[in-house]
Design an enzyme around this catalytic site. Structure first.
Site, PDB file in Angstrom:
ATOM      1  N   ARG A  34      75.262  33.212 -55.930  1.00 35.27           N
ATOM      2  CA  ARG A  34      74.260  34.273 -56.138  1.00 35.27           C
ATOM      3  C   ARG A  34      72.874  33.844 -55.700  1.00 35.27           C
ATOM      4  O   ARG A  34      72.053  34.682 -55.345  1.00 35.27           O
ATOM      5  CB  ARG A  34      74.209  34.674 -57.628  1.00 35.27           C
ATOM      6  CG  ARG A  34      75.456  35.395 -58.117  1.00 35.27           C
ATOM      7  CD  ARG A  34      75.466  35.455 -59.623  1.00 35.27           C
ATOM      8  NE  ARG A  34      75.458  34.107 -60.194  1.00 35.27           N
ATOM      9  CZ  ARG A  34      75.418  33.823 -61.494  1.00 35.27           C
ATOM     10  NH1 ARG A  34      75.359  34.807 -62.369  1.00 35.27           N
ATOM     11  NH2 ARG A  34      75.426  32.578 -61.912  1.00 35.27           N
ATOM     12  N   ASP A  60      77.879  38.260 -56.101  1.00 33.78           N
ATOM     13  CA  ASP A  60      78.294  37.907 -57.460  1.00 33.78           C
ATOM     14  C   ASP A  60      79.807  38.075 -57.508  1.00 33.78           C
ATOM     15  O   ASP A  60      80.330  39.166 -57.234  1.00 33.78           O
ATOM     16  CB  ASP A  60      77.590  38.856 -58.455  1.00 33.78           C
ATOM     17  CG  ASP A  60      77.854  38.459 -59.898  1.00 33.78           C
ATOM     18  OD1 ASP A  60      78.970  38.017 -60.220  1.00 33.78           O
ATOM     19  OD2 ASP A  60      76.924  38.610 -60.709  1.00 33.78           O
ATOM     20  N   SER A 140      89.897  22.991 -66.212  1.00 34.86           N
ATOM     21  CA  SER A 140      89.069  22.111 -67.059  1.00 34.86           C
ATOM     22  C   SER A 140      89.999  21.458 -68.075  1.00 34.86           C
ATOM     23  O   SER A 140      91.066  22.004 -68.384  1.00 34.86           O
ATOM     24  CB  SER A 140      88.035  22.962 -67.793  1.00 34.86           C
ATOM     25  OG  SER A 140      87.454  22.253 -68.869  1.00 34.86           O
ATOM     26  N   TYR A 153      85.598  30.166 -73.545  1.00 35.61           N
ATOM     27  CA  TYR A 153      85.604  29.306 -72.349  1.00 35.61           C
ATOM     28  C   TYR A 153      86.968  28.636 -72.220  1.00 35.61           C
ATOM     29  O   TYR A 153      87.576  28.648 -71.141  1.00 35.61           O
ATOM     30  CB  TYR A 153      84.480  28.262 -72.422  1.00 35.61           C
ATOM     31  CG  TYR A 153      84.468  27.352 -71.205  1.00 35.61           C
ATOM     32  CD1 TYR A 153      84.164  27.862 -69.944  1.00 35.61           C
ATOM     33  CD2 TYR A 153      84.795  26.001 -71.316  1.00 35.61           C
ATOM     34  CE1 TYR A 153      84.174  27.038 -68.814  1.00 35.61           C
ATOM     35  CE2 TYR A 153      84.799  25.166 -70.191  1.00 35.61           C
ATOM     36  CZ  TYR A 153      84.494  25.693 -68.946  1.00 35.61           C
ATOM     37  OH  TYR A 153      84.508  24.890 -67.828  1.00 35.61           O
ATOM     38  N   THR A 188      76.459  18.152 -64.287  1.00 32.85           N
ATOM     39  CA  THR A 188      76.011  19.078 -63.237  1.00 32.85           C
ATOM     40  C   THR A 188      75.025  20.029 -63.937  1.00 32.85           C
ATOM     41  O   THR A 188      74.479  19.672 -64.979  1.00 32.85           O
ATOM     42  CB  THR A 188      77.210  19.881 -62.691  1.00 32.85           C
ATOM     43  OG1 THR A 188      77.776  20.610 -63.799  1.00 32.85           O
ATOM     44  CG2 THR A 188      78.287  18.983 -62.091  1.00 32.85           C
ATOM     45  N   GLU A 189      74.906  21.247 -63.435  1.00 36.11           N
ATOM     46  CA  GLU A 189      74.069  22.221 -64.161  1.00 36.11           C
ATOM     47  C   GLU A 189      74.866  22.916 -65.269  1.00 36.11           C
ATOM     48  O   GLU A 189      74.350  23.791 -65.967  1.00 36.11           O
ATOM     49  CB  GLU A 189      73.508  23.253 -63.177  1.00 36.11           C
ATOM     50  CG  GLU A 189      72.520  22.630 -62.212  1.00 36.11           C
ATOM     51  CD  GLU A 189      71.938  23.626 -61.210  1.00 36.11           C
ATOM     52  OE1 GLU A 189      72.065  24.850 -61.408  1.00 36.11           O
ATOM     53  OE2 GLU A 189      71.349  23.161 -60.218  1.00 36.11           O
TER      54      GLU A 189
HETATM   55  P1  NDP Z   1      77.275  24.345 -61.996  1.00 40.17           P
HETATM   56  O1  NDP Z   1      76.593  25.197 -63.021  1.00 40.17           O
HETATM   57  O2  NDP Z   1      76.531  23.187 -61.454  1.00 40.17           O
HETATM   58  O3  NDP Z   1      77.773  25.248 -60.773  1.00 40.17           O
HETATM   59  C1  NDP Z   1      78.414  26.488 -61.002  1.00 40.17           C
HETATM   60  C2  NDP Z   1      78.480  27.269 -59.706  1.00 40.17           C
HETATM   61  O4  NDP Z   1      79.150  28.522 -59.983  1.00 40.17           O
HETATM   62  C3  NDP Z   1      77.111  27.619 -59.135  1.00 40.17           C
HETATM   63  O5  NDP Z   1      77.103  27.382 -57.756  1.00 40.17           O
HETATM   64  C4  NDP Z   1      76.949  29.100 -59.416  1.00 40.17           C
HETATM   65  O6  NDP Z   1      76.224  29.725 -58.369  1.00 40.17           O
HETATM   66  C5  NDP Z   1      78.413  29.585 -59.384  1.00 40.17           C
HETATM   67  N1  NDP Z   1      78.564  30.826 -60.128  1.00 40.17           N
HETATM   68  C6  NDP Z   1      78.472  31.011 -61.462  1.00 40.17           C
HETATM   69  N2  NDP Z   1      78.588  32.304 -61.762  1.00 40.17           N
HETATM   70  C7  NDP Z   1      78.754  32.967 -60.590  1.00 40.17           C
HETATM   71  C8  NDP Z   1      78.916  34.335 -60.230  1.00 40.17           C
HETATM   72  N3  NDP Z   1      78.930  35.309 -61.152  1.00 40.17           N
HETATM   73  N4  NDP Z   1      79.057  34.650 -58.921  1.00 40.17           N
HETATM   74  C9  NDP Z   1      79.033  33.685 -57.977  1.00 40.17           C
HETATM   75  N5  NDP Z   1      78.886  32.384 -58.244  1.00 40.17           N
HETATM   76  C10 NDP Z   1      78.734  32.028 -59.544  1.00 40.17           C
HETATM   77  O7  NDP Z   1      78.625  23.871 -62.705  1.00 40.17           O
HETATM   78  P2  NDP Z   1      79.820  22.906 -62.210  1.00 40.17           P
HETATM   79  O8  NDP Z   1      79.677  22.531 -60.808  1.00 40.17           O
HETATM   80  O9  NDP Z   1      79.953  21.847 -63.221  1.00 40.17           O
HETATM   81  O10 NDP Z   1      81.054  23.879 -62.420  1.00 40.17           O
HETATM   82  C11 NDP Z   1      81.909  24.302 -61.374  1.00 40.17           C
HETATM   83  C12 NDP Z   1      83.254  24.683 -61.957  1.00 40.17           C
HETATM   84  O11 NDP Z   1      83.835  23.557 -62.604  1.00 40.17           O
HETATM   85  C13 NDP Z   1      83.192  25.773 -63.031  1.00 40.17           C
HETATM   86  O12 NDP Z   1      84.310  26.600 -62.859  1.00 40.17           O
HETATM   87  C14 NDP Z   1      83.291  25.004 -64.344  1.00 40.17           C
HETATM   88  O13 NDP Z   1      83.827  25.772 -65.370  1.00 40.17           O
HETATM   89  C15 NDP Z   1      84.222  23.875 -63.921  1.00 40.17           C
HETATM   90  N6  NDP Z   1      84.166  22.673 -64.739  1.00 40.17           N
HETATM   91  C16 NDP Z   1      82.982  22.000 -64.966  1.00 40.17           C
HETATM   92  C17 NDP Z   1      82.995  20.830 -65.719  1.00 40.17           C
HETATM   93  C18 NDP Z   1      81.743  20.090 -66.059  1.00 40.17           C
HETATM   94  O14 NDP Z   1      81.748  19.323 -67.056  1.00 40.17           O
HETATM   95  N7  NDP Z   1      80.680  20.204 -65.294  1.00 40.17           N
HETATM   96  C19 NDP Z   1      84.249  20.254 -66.221  1.00 40.17           C
HETATM   97  C20 NDP Z   1      85.412  21.056 -65.962  1.00 40.17           C
HETATM   98  C21 NDP Z   1      85.369  22.190 -65.201  1.00 40.17           C
HETATM   99  P3  NDP Z   1      75.064  30.810 -58.582  1.00 40.17           P
HETATM  100  O15 NDP Z   1      74.467  30.588 -59.931  1.00 40.17           O
HETATM  101  O16 NDP Z   1      74.121  30.573 -57.446  1.00 40.17           O
HETATM  102  O17 NDP Z   1      75.763  32.117 -58.455  1.00 40.17           O
HETATM  103  C1  8X3 Z   2      83.854  21.607 -68.895  1.00 45.68           C
HETATM  104  C2  8X3 Z   2      84.257  20.413 -69.688  1.00 45.68           C
HETATM  105  O1  8X3 Z   2      84.887  19.633 -72.026  1.00 45.68           O
HETATM  106  O2  8X3 Z   2      82.853  20.939 -71.812  1.00 45.68           O
HETATM  107  O3  8X3 Z   2      84.929  22.413 -68.583  1.00 45.68           O
HETATM  108  O4  8X3 Z   2      84.985  21.988 -71.608  1.00 45.68           O
HETATM  109  S1  8X3 Z   2      84.252  20.783 -71.365  1.00 45.68           S
END
Ligand code: NDP
Ligand code: 8X3
Length: 252
Positions: A34, A60, A140, A153, A188-189
């Site tokens: 986005r 989105d 996850s 979640y 990450t974020e």
């Molecule tokens: P970030 O928040 O760093 O990145 C998330 C990304 O998802 C961003 O690029 C964001 O882009 C995109 N996103 C979110 N909502 C939308 C939307 N509605 N439309 C399009 N794009 C969207 O998080 P992570 O890199 O950590 O997470 C990536 C994936 O990994 C997720 O699915 C998360 O659940 C999963 N995950 C993360 C873990 C962690 O501990 N970090 C562990 C396990 C799984 P933008 O906002 O520009 O749209």
């Molecule tokens: C992100 C990792 O443990 O916060 O999916 O669910 S946890």
């Protein structure tokens, strides 16, 4: 001709690290998200650094009309997508079930589950036409074990696991691989988004841990993508060494 990888949520975290990893290895990229300013910045930087083609699509993922319009209108040269990385996703809030916000729940279901399904369905005709493909779904560890205040979640990530199995079964006949990746805590974020910008709360998640970083996940996905055509890693759980599962971490 370079292979093409489509990465959802490439504006930060795992998605951005995947874009950098695949670009450095001469893949052409379709990046989505986005935040258009970030998409443009990333695209420019990767084109310049690696001489690859990058197409940036700003939508989105919850908006099925936008997903279909953008993917159906891909120029011919961008249609043969080899790899789809379904990464866009988020947690919003960490509250007990009875206190959690229904809007937060809607956001997670619409993004993590429905958005993932919309884009996969839109990309599939191109893979079917090509007679091969590889889909990565970001699950996850919360899709393996439910933890307190993780309710919706965790439910969406369990559903990503189920959907990955369903895709694997139903897409076998098209020679399409499906790999579900289930990371534990990764800095990450993600936690900033989950705690709605409360940086102190977000930092606390990683206190005493050397968590995973986005590049760890990108390296793993790149490894899985490079296996021979007859080999598929179906389901992969990865945590930092100080974390055993959703419940047990050894924090220093
Ligand atoms: P970030 O928040 O760093 O990145 C998330 C990304 O998802 C961003 O690029 C964001 O882009 C995109 N996103 C979110 N909502 C939308 C939307 N509605 N439309 C399009 N794009 C969207 O998080 P992570 O890199 O950590 O997470 C990536 C994936 O990994 C997720 O699915 C998360 O659940 C999963 N995950 C993360 C873990 C962690 O501990 N970090 C562990 C396990 C799984 P933008 O906002 O520009 O749209
Ligand atoms: C992100 C990792 O443990 O916060 O999916 O669910 S946890």
């Amino acid at each position: 001709m370079n292979k093409i990888v489509l990465i959802t949520g490439a504006t930060s975290g795992f998605g951005k690290a995947c874009a950098e990893k695949f670009a450095a290895n001469h893949y052409d990229l379709i990046v989505t998200g986005r935040r258009n300013d970030r998409l443009h910045e990333l695209s420019e930087a990767l084109r310049e650094a690696h001489g690859i083609r990058v197409l940036s699509l700003n939508f989105d993922i919850r908006d099925k009309n936008a997903v279909n319009a953008q993917i159906n209108a891909l120029p011919k040269e961008w249609q043969p997508i080899d790899i789809l990385i379904n990464n866009a996703g988020l947690a919003v809030g960490r509250d007990n079930f009875e206190e959690a916000s229904i809007d937060d729940w809607d956001t997670m279901v619409d993004t993590n589950l429905k958005g993932l399904a919309y884009i996969t369905k839109a990309v599939l005709p191109y893979m079917i036409e090509a007679g091969s493909g590889h889909i990565f779904n970001l699950g996850s560890i919360s899709g393996k074990e439910v933890y307190a205040q993780g309710n919706m979640y965790c439910a969406t990530k369990h559903a990503v696991g189920a959907l990955s199995e369903a895709m694997r079964i139903e897409l076998l006949k098209y020679n399409i691989k499906v790999t579900a990746i289930h990371p534990g805590a990764a800095e990450t974020e993600f936690s900033n988004v989950r705690f709605k910008g409360d940086a102190a709360k977000a930092a606390k998640v990683y206190e005493g841990l050397q968590p995973l970083v986005a590049e760890d996940i990108a390296d793993i996905i790149y490894y899985c993508a490079g296996l021979p055509p007859h080999v598929c890693i179906n389901d992969l759980v990865v945590t930092c060494t100080q974390q055993a599962n959703s419940f047990y971490s050894f924090k220093k």
